[in-house]
Design a protein around this motif. Structure first.
Motif, PDB file in Angstrom:
ATOM      1  N   ASP A 192     -16.446  24.463   6.903  1.00 20.47           N
ATOM      2  CA  ASP A 192     -17.026  23.900   8.114  1.00 20.47           C
ATOM      3  C   ASP A 192     -16.951  22.378   8.065  1.00 20.47           C
ATOM      4  OD1 ASP A 192     -18.450  23.825  10.570  1.00 20.47           O
ATOM      5  OD2 ASP A 192     -20.285  23.347   9.436  1.00 20.47           O
ATOM      6  N   PRO A 193     -16.234  21.720   8.963  1.00 19.33           N
ATOM      7  CA  PRO A 193     -15.454  22.372  10.025  1.00 19.33           C
ATOM      8  C   PRO A 193     -14.124  22.875   9.476  1.00 19.33           C
ATOM      9  CG  PRO A 193     -15.185  20.013  10.149  1.00 19.33           C
ATOM     10  CD  PRO A 193     -16.174  20.251   9.034  1.00 19.33           C
ATOM     11  N   GLY A 194     -13.585  23.851  10.120  1.00 20.41           N
ATOM     12  CA  GLY A 194     -12.309  24.381   9.682  1.00 20.41           C
ATOM     13  C   GLY A 194     -12.270  25.887   9.785  1.00 20.41           C
ATOM     14  N   VAL A 195     -11.242  26.460   9.200  1.00 24.82           N
ATOM     15  CA  VAL A 195     -10.996  27.893   9.294  1.00 24.82           C
ATOM     16  C   VAL A 195     -11.515  28.590   8.039  1.00 24.82           C
ATOM     17  CG1 VAL A 195      -9.206  29.661   9.451  1.00 24.82           C
ATOM     18  CG2 VAL A 195      -8.990  27.556  10.774  1.00 24.82           C
ATOM     19  N   ASP A 196     -12.320  29.610   8.229  1.00 27.02           N
ATOM     20  CA  ASP A 196     -12.815  30.396   7.104  1.00 27.02           C
ATOM     21  C   ASP A 196     -11.740  31.374   6.649  1.00 27.02           C
ATOM     22  OD1 ASP A 196     -15.266  29.115   7.303  1.00 27.02           O
ATOM     23  OD2 ASP A 196     -16.028  30.591   8.732  1.00 27.02           O
ATOM     24  N   ILE A 197     -11.767  31.712   5.351  1.00 25.40           N
ATOM     25  CA  ILE A 197     -10.739  32.560   4.762  1.00 25.40           C
ATOM     26  C   ILE A 197     -11.400  33.704   3.998  1.00 25.40           C
ATOM     27  CG2 ILE A 197      -8.786  32.670   3.181  1.00 25.40           C
ATOM     28  CD1 ILE A 197      -8.408  29.659   3.626  1.00 25.40           C
ATOM     29  N   ALA A 198     -10.978  34.933   4.279  1.00 24.54           N
ATOM     30  CA  ALA A 198     -11.418  36.110   3.538  1.00 24.54           C
ATOM     31  C   ALA A 198     -10.258  36.618   2.694  1.00 24.54           C
ATOM     32  CB  ALA A 198     -11.890  37.208   4.486  1.00 24.54           C
ATOM     33  N   SER A 199     -10.513  36.861   1.394  1.00 25.13           N
ATOM     34  CA  SER A 199      -9.488  37.358   0.483  1.00 25.13           C
ATOM     35  C   SER A 199      -9.997  38.609  -0.214  1.00 25.13           C
ATOM     36  CB  SER A 199      -9.126  36.292  -0.558  1.00 25.13           C
ATOM     37  OG  SER A 199      -8.713  35.094   0.059  1.00 25.13           O
ATOM     38  N   LEU A 200      -9.071  39.446  -0.675  1.00 31.19           N
ATOM     39  CA  LEU A 200      -9.422  40.705  -1.334  1.00 31.19           C
ATOM     40  C   LEU A 200      -8.386  41.028  -2.397  1.00 31.19           C
ATOM     41  CD1 LEU A 200     -11.176  43.405  -1.313  1.00 31.19           C
ATOM     42  CD2 LEU A 200      -9.393  44.313   0.191  1.00 31.19           C
ATOM     43  N   SER A 201      -8.857  41.479  -3.561  1.00 33.57           N
ATOM     44  CA  SER A 201      -7.973  42.018  -4.585  1.00 33.57           C
ATOM     45  C   SER A 201      -8.522  43.351  -5.078  1.00 33.57           C
ATOM     46  CB  SER A 201      -7.810  41.049  -5.763  1.00 33.57           C
ATOM     47  OG  SER A 201      -6.880  40.029  -5.458  1.00 33.57           O
ATOM     48  N   VAL A 202      -7.610  44.242  -5.459  1.00 29.05           N
ATOM     49  CA  VAL A 202      -7.939  45.611  -5.837  1.00 29.05           C
ATOM     50  C   VAL A 202      -7.531  45.834  -7.285  1.00 29.05           C
ATOM     51  CG1 VAL A 202      -7.516  48.040  -5.328  1.00 29.05           C
ATOM     52  CG2 VAL A 202      -7.608  46.373  -3.455  1.00 29.05           C
ATOM     53  N   PHE A 203      -8.491  46.247  -8.115  1.00 28.98           N
ATOM     54  CA  PHE A 203      -8.241  46.454  -9.542  1.00 28.98           C
ATOM     55  C   PHE A 203      -8.576  47.891  -9.930  1.00 28.98           C
ATOM     56  CE2 PHE A 203      -9.546  42.008  -8.988  1.00 28.98           C
ATOM     57  CZ  PHE A 203      -8.479  41.339  -9.573  1.00 28.98           C
ATOM     58  N   ALA A 217      -3.253  34.379  -6.678  1.00 26.37           N
ATOM     59  CA  ALA A 217      -2.738  34.983  -5.449  1.00 26.37           C
ATOM     60  C   ALA A 217      -3.494  36.294  -5.219  1.00 26.37           C
ATOM     61  CB  ALA A 217      -1.238  35.238  -5.567  1.00 26.37           C
ATOM     62  N   TRP A 218      -4.356  36.317  -4.199  1.00 27.36           N
ATOM     63  CA  TRP A 218      -5.117  37.513  -3.868  1.00 27.36           C
ATOM     64  C   TRP A 218      -4.200  38.540  -3.202  1.00 27.36           C
ATOM     65  CZ3 TRP A 218     -10.537  38.059  -4.650  1.00 27.36           C
ATOM     66  CH2 TRP A 218     -11.158  36.933  -5.190  1.00 27.36           C
ATOM     67  N   ASP A 219      -4.568  39.823  -3.281  1.00 29.40           N
ATOM     68  CA  ASP A 219      -3.733  40.882  -2.694  1.00 29.40           C
ATOM     69  C   ASP A 219      -3.657  40.763  -1.176  1.00 29.40           C
ATOM     70  OD1 ASP A 219      -3.328  41.920  -5.220  1.00 29.40           O
ATOM     71  OD2 ASP A 219      -4.918  43.420  -5.057  1.00 29.40           O
ATOM     72  N   VAL A 220      -4.783  40.440  -0.549  1.00 32.78           N
ATOM     73  CA  VAL A 220      -4.847  40.304   0.906  1.00 32.78           C
ATOM     74  C   VAL A 220      -5.577  39.005   1.231  1.00 32.78           C
ATOM     75  CG1 VAL A 220      -5.657  41.300   3.073  1.00 32.78           C
ATOM     76  CG2 VAL A 220      -4.917  42.809   1.211  1.00 32.78           C
TER      77      VAL A 220
END
Length: 327
Positions: A192-203, A217-220
């Protein structure tokens, strides 16, 4: 899985060095509501009359969203004493009880400290998951007053594709395998301000690789602007066949949600009946040599639950007593 005792020794304790820094654990829920008596049809559900109010960081008990908040509806729990385990190297332990969605339903719980999407700083999320074919499941953070969703750590569709998202969901996904235990780890970057980012990794729990270090490097990865909303509730929704979800955690550091590995780690993953005095195996992490005797008889490995025993044989005691050491 019964809670494990860990022999985790950190460099900061042993040598005056600084250990891995943990932040603040904001939410935790193990669904550890195993009853003293046989579970009734009521206590199996995440709703008001079940009085499920364990964990940390919550302002209220679980309530049903589909149906009466207290008396009908809600997601169903499996109140057995077993649970999906964390990967072996984690310092975290799972406790009995988990969501086992054999029925469709939705439940929600208010948080003590809401998530301000206008705020700054990263948040991390984790959960243990076992997807079963044709089931759909999602976990989302919402504003309870008008049901606005602005962070979905993960959602699984009926084909086993898992995504993450903020205002909407990611275009990319990871395919889960039916019946496999996973640790899902998410990250929310609030800018904030700016773009929020959601990341996900699967183990995968079995053979997760280096899950204790935050992925480069996250999976998604999914980004969108979600500013201006304060989220005060966590909602869980499931439909279709049985999917197990357990050990929900939210913190402001990666170590809060995955655990951390000390400088030395010993899982005692040996065959049964091996005396550590004579064993030449050098298992674990951070050791320069195998175990050796200090002049007295060595410990003997049980071959059960990755533990060793002394004083009595494993068939006379149970894991978790003072006679058994594990990890």
């Amino acid at each position: 899985m019964n809670p494990r005792n860990h022999l985790l020794l950190f460099a900061g304790i042993l040598a005056g060095l600084t250990p891995t820094v943990q932040g603040t654990l904001l939410l935790s829920e193990s669904f550890d509501y195993y009853p003293l008596a046989s579970p009734s049809s009521s206590t199996k559900f995440l709703r008001g009359d079940s009085n499920h109010n364990g964990g940390t960081g919550w302002a209220d008990e679980w309530k049903a969203v589909s149906g009466d908040p207290d008396a009908t509806g809600g997601l169903r729990l499996d109140l057995s004493e077993t649970s999906i385990p964390y990967p072996d190297a984690s310092s975290l332990s799972s406790a009995g009880g988990q969501i086992n969605d054999g029925f469709s339903g939705t439940s929600q719980r208010l948080m003590t400290t809401p998530i301000d999407m206008n705020g700054a700083g990263d948040l991390y999320f984790s959960a243990l998951v076992r997807w079963s074919g044709s089931a759909a499941f999602s976990v989302s953070f919402r504003r309870s007053s008008d049901n606005i969703t602005r962070y979905t750590p993960f959602t699984i569709d009926s084909s086993g594709l898992v995504k993450t998202g903020t205002f909407n969901l990611s275009a990319t996904a990871v395919a889960l395998v039916d019946g496999v235990d996973y640790l899902l780890v998410g990250k929310l970057e609030r800018n904030d301000p700016g773009v929020d980012i959601a990341s996900l990794s699967v183990f995968p729990v079995s053979g997760p690789g280096n899950f204790l270090t935050e992925p480069v490097a996250w999976d998604v990865v999914h980004d969108t602007d979600t500013s201006g909303v304060v989220l005060d509730a966590l909602r869980v929704t499931g439909s279709g066949a049985s999917t197990v979800v357990d050990e929900i955690r939210l913190g402001d550091s990666y170590a809060d949600v995955v655990g951390e590995l000390g400088i030395i780690y010993e899982p005692f993953d040996y065959a049964g009946g091996v005396n550590l005095t004579t064993s030449t195996d050098n298992n674990g992490t951070g050791w320069t040599d195998a175990w050796a005797s200090t002049g007295v008889s060595g410990f003997v490995t049980s071959g059960t639950g990755k533990s060793l025993w002394f004083g009595q044989s494993p068939d006379l005691i149970t894991e978790g007593t003072t006679h058994v050491w594990s990890e």
